[in-house]
Design a protein around this motif. Sequence first.
Motif, mmCIF file in Angstrom:
data_model
loop_
_atom_site.group_PDB
_atom_site.id
_atom_site.type_symbol
_atom_site.label_atom_id
_atom_site.label_comp_id
_atom_site.label_asym_id
_atom_site.label_seq_id
_atom_site.Cartn_x
_atom_site.Cartn_y
_atom_site.Cartn_z
ATOM 1 N N VAL A 166 0.858 -1.184 0.139
ATOM 2 C CA VAL A 166 -0.121 0.033 0.044
ATOM 3 C C VAL A 166 0.814 1.234 0.093
ATOM 4 C CG1 VAL A 166 -1.793 1.253 1.146
ATOM 5 C CG2 VAL A 166 -1.836 -0.984 1.358
ATOM 6 N N SER A 167 0.686 2.068 -0.854
ATOM 7 C CA SER A 167 1.618 3.449 -1.117
ATOM 8 C C SER A 167 0.353 4.466 -1.215
ATOM 9 C CB SER A 167 2.340 3.461 -2.190
ATOM 10 O OG SER A 167 3.254 2.455 -2.174
ATOM 11 N N LEU A 168 0.575 5.690 -0.428
ATOM 12 C CA LEU A 168 -0.314 6.741 -0.647
ATOM 13 C C LEU A 168 0.583 8.164 -0.059
ATOM 14 C CD1 LEU A 168 -1.973 7.495 2.251
ATOM 15 C CD2 LEU A 168 -3.281 5.393 1.255
ATOM 16 N N GLU A 169 -0.039 9.020 -0.545
ATOM 17 C CA GLU A 169 0.579 10.474 0.088
ATOM 18 C C GLU A 169 -0.591 11.458 0.413
ATOM 19 O OE1 GLU A 169 4.547 10.895 -2.682
ATOM 20 O OE2 GLU A 169 3.262 12.420 -2.484
ATOM 21 N N ILE A 170 -0.244 12.153 1.714
ATOM 22 C CA ILE A 170 -1.212 13.015 2.179
ATOM 23 C C ILE A 170 -0.231 14.298 2.334
ATOM 24 C CG2 ILE A 170 -3.157 13.728 3.621
ATOM 25 C CD1 ILE A 170 -3.068 10.562 4.668
ATOM 26 N N ARG A 171 -0.837 15.462 1.455
ATOM 27 C CA ARG A 171 -0.069 16.569 1.664
ATOM 28 C C ARG A 171 -0.519 17.503 2.905
ATOM 29 N NH1 ARG A 171 -3.281 19.857 -0.261
ATOM 30 N NH2 ARG A 171 -4.815 18.616 -1.786
ATOM 31 N N GLU A 172 0.148 18.339 3.363
ATOM 32 C CA GLU A 172 -0.185 19.095 4.723
ATOM 33 C C GLU A 172 -1.333 19.802 4.422
ATOM 34 O OE1 GLU A 172 3.298 21.147 5.908
ATOM 35 O OE2 GLU A 172 1.742 22.482 7.364
ATOM 36 N N GLY A 173 -2.293 19.498 5.197
ATOM 37 C CA GLY A 173 -3.614 20.220 5.250
ATOM 38 C C GLY A 173 -4.953 19.660 4.397
ATOM 39 N N ALA A 174 -4.382 18.190 3.887
ATOM 40 C CA ALA A 174 -5.137 17.674 2.899
ATOM 41 C C ALA A 174 -5.958 16.699 3.991
ATOM 42 C CB ALA A 174 -4.535 16.720 1.956
ATOM 43 N N ASN A 175 -6.932 16.148 3.392
ATOM 44 C CA ASN A 175 -7.964 15.418 4.388
ATOM 45 C C ASN A 175 -8.403 14.253 3.530
ATOM 46 O OD1 ASN A 175 -8.706 17.002 7.028
ATOM 47 N ND2 ASN A 175 -8.702 18.265 5.265
ATOM 48 N N LEU A 176 -7.754 12.865 3.881
ATOM 49 C CA LEU A 176 -7.974 11.642 3.292
ATOM 50 C C LEU A 176 -9.287 10.881 3.769
ATOM 51 C CD1 LEU A 176 -6.785 9.588 0.708
ATOM 52 C CD2 LEU A 176 -5.717 8.620 2.907
ATOM 53 N N GLY A 177 -10.201 10.541 3.143
ATOM 54 C CA GLY A 177 -11.303 9.478 3.361
ATOM 55 C C GLY A 177 -10.986 8.325 3.196
ATOM 56 N N LEU A 178 -10.837 7.176 4.202
ATOM 57 C CA LEU A 178 -10.408 5.801 3.892
ATOM 58 C C LEU A 178 -11.537 5.025 4.078
ATOM 59 C CD1 LEU A 178 -8.305 4.014 3.421
ATOM 60 C CD2 LEU A 178 -7.369 4.320 5.984
ATOM 61 N N ILE A 179 -11.916 4.257 2.777
ATOM 62 C CA ILE A 179 -13.204 3.466 2.818
ATOM 63 C C ILE A 179 -12.787 2.104 2.168
ATOM 64 C CG2 ILE A 179 -14.634 5.560 2.509
ATOM 65 C CD1 ILE A 179 -14.852 4.876 -0.436
ATOM 66 N N GLY A 180 -13.942 1.195 2.630
ATOM 67 C CA GLY A 180 -13.755 0.025 2.207
ATOM 68 C C GLY A 180 -14.368 -0.995 3.111
ATOM 69 N N PRO A 181 -14.451 -2.223 2.753
ATOM 70 C CA PRO A 181 -15.436 -3.220 3.409
ATOM 71 C C PRO A 181 -14.578 -3.435 4.728
ATOM 72 C CG PRO A 181 -14.705 -4.244 1.423
ATOM 73 C CD PRO A 181 -13.985 -2.894 1.316
ATOM 74 N N GLY A 182 -15.467 -4.041 5.741
ATOM 75 C CA GLY A 182 -14.958 -4.581 6.899
ATOM 76 C C GLY A 182 -13.839 -5.559 7.031
ATOM 77 N N GLY A 183 -12.732 -5.084 7.470
ATOM 78 C CA GLY A 183 -11.662 -6.153 7.648
ATOM 79 C C GLY A 183 -10.605 -6.015 6.370
ATOM 80 N N ALA A 184 -10.765 -4.919 5.806
ATOM 81 C CA ALA A 184 -10.188 -4.380 4.534
ATOM 82 C C ALA A 184 -8.461 -4.139 5.114
ATOM 83 C CB ALA A 184 -10.594 -3.520 3.861
ATOM 84 N N GLY A 185 -8.405 -3.503 6.456
ATOM 85 C CA GLY A 185 -7.154 -3.234 6.680
ATOM 86 C C GLY A 185 -7.078 -1.596 7.010
ATOM 87 N N LYS A 186 -8.105 -0.951 7.083
ATOM 88 C CA LYS A 186 -8.114 0.372 7.198
ATOM 89 C C LYS A 186 -7.482 0.841 8.552
ATOM 90 C CE LYS A 186 -12.804 0.634 6.645
ATOM 91 N NZ LYS A 186 -12.913 -0.909 6.303
ATOM 92 N N SER A 187 -8.124 0.193 9.728
ATOM 93 C CA SER A 187 -7.627 0.654 11.110
ATOM 94 C C SER A 187 -6.267 0.243 11.024
ATOM 95 C CB SER A 187 -8.501 0.060 12.151
ATOM 96 O OG SER A 187 -9.765 0.164 11.933
ATOM 97 N N LEU A 188 -5.754 -0.794 10.494
ATOM 98 C CA LEU A 188 -4.549 -1.486 10.627
ATOM 99 C C LEU A 188 -3.582 -0.318 10.030
ATOM 100 C CD1 LEU A 188 -2.559 -3.610 11.737
ATOM 101 C CD2 LEU A 188 -3.135 -4.787 9.559
ATOM 102 N N LEU A 189 -3.980 0.253 8.974
ATOM 103 C CA LEU A 189 -3.116 1.012 7.997
ATOM 104 C C LEU A 189 -2.846 2.292 8.745
ATOM 105 C CD1 LEU A 189 -1.431 1.914 5.493
ATOM 106 C CD2 LEU A 189 -3.785 2.582 4.572
ATOM 107 N N VAL A 190 -3.831 2.583 9.572
ATOM 108 C CA VAL A 190 -3.817 4.040 10.435
ATOM 109 C C VAL A 190 -2.851 3.754 11.315
ATOM 110 C CG1 VAL A 190 -4.912 5.425 11.758
ATOM 111 C CG2 VAL A 190 -5.811 5.247 9.446
ATOM 112 N N LYS A 191 -2.844 2.417 12.165
ATOM 113 C CA LYS A 191 -2.042 2.372 13.432
ATOM 114 C C LYS A 191 -0.644 2.091 12.907
ATOM 115 C CE LYS A 191 -5.672 -0.261 16.037
ATOM 116 N NZ LYS A 191 -6.199 -1.611 16.020
ATOM 117 N N ILE A 192 -0.323 1.565 11.713
ATOM 118 C CA ILE A 192 0.844 1.512 11.120
ATOM 119 C C ILE A 192 1.645 3.044 10.829
ATOM 120 C CG2 ILE A 192 2.337 0.749 8.970
ATOM 121 C CD1 ILE A 192 0.728 -1.668 9.013
#
Length: 246
Positions: A20-46
């Motif tokens: 998984v690769s992505l970039e968030i520039r300063e002041g930007a707001n990323l919405g992270l969506i997807g099915p349950g268990g897809a790894g969203k919370s885990l990505l944020v914890k990483i």
Amino acid sequence: MIKVENITKLHMGEPVLQDVSLEIREGANLGLIGPGGAGKSLLVKIICGLVRPEKGRVTIDGTDVFSLNEIELADLRFKIGMLFQNYALFDFMNVGDNIAFPLRQAGKLTEEEIGAKVQDILTSVDLPTIAAKYPNELSGGMKKRVSFARAVIPQPPIVFYDDPTAGLDPVTSSKIFILLREMRDKRGVTSITISHDIEGIKDICDNFALLDKGKLVFLGDRSQIETSEIPIVRQFWDGFSDDELG
Ligand SMILES: Nc1ncnc2c1ncn2[C@@H]1O[C@H](COP(=O)(O)OP(=O)(O)OP(=O)(O)O)[C@@H](O)[C@H]1O
């Protein structure tokens, strides 16, 4: 700037996040969506250094998160507010002490200044009179607002919101989204919001990522997500259920 490069995380030998690769520039707001268990919370914890991946790199303002020692990591976390899915409030502390906790940890303000700030933020989340109550005396919506207050009281430049409106009624949800929008507009925070509430995050995010089974299947801005022809993107964004997608 938050830079996520080629993150792979395994769970019992199987990938739960894959390249998984992505970039968030300063002041930007990323919405992270997807099915349950897809790894969203885990990505944020990483991203905030709570979990170490098997492969890949995360840099925040040029600092490699996984090169930091525990003390440096703790310093980095002062820059990041986290609104956890399960509230993560301390049950043995009253609401006022829960919210004051990060300010006391930082050790820069007097008790009088902390008390004033706690009262201000409780007022702004529409709960001015509950400082002496304990978390187990609150409804789910109240706990969310208290968790929000605790996450943002140190005025972190980066905030991660993990499903901030899960399980809340529509009125309380819209209050939470108003608070998130204020963080963006008044404080200019950089954020990632994980949400299943597409209507809610449409208004507070400028970029969107969709994770499915640990893979990033879409990354783009609002007009790109609105016109994407990827079936799972359409299913999530338009909120319809298509049996063919399974
Ligand atoms: N620290 C960890 N190490 C390895 N795997 C983990 C870790 N934490 C969670 N997982 C696994 O990662 C997978 C994705 O979980 P995660 O909670 O990130 O999903 P999610 O997309 O946030 O789901 P939901 O929308 O239901 O909250 C799960 O299979 C989980 O078991």
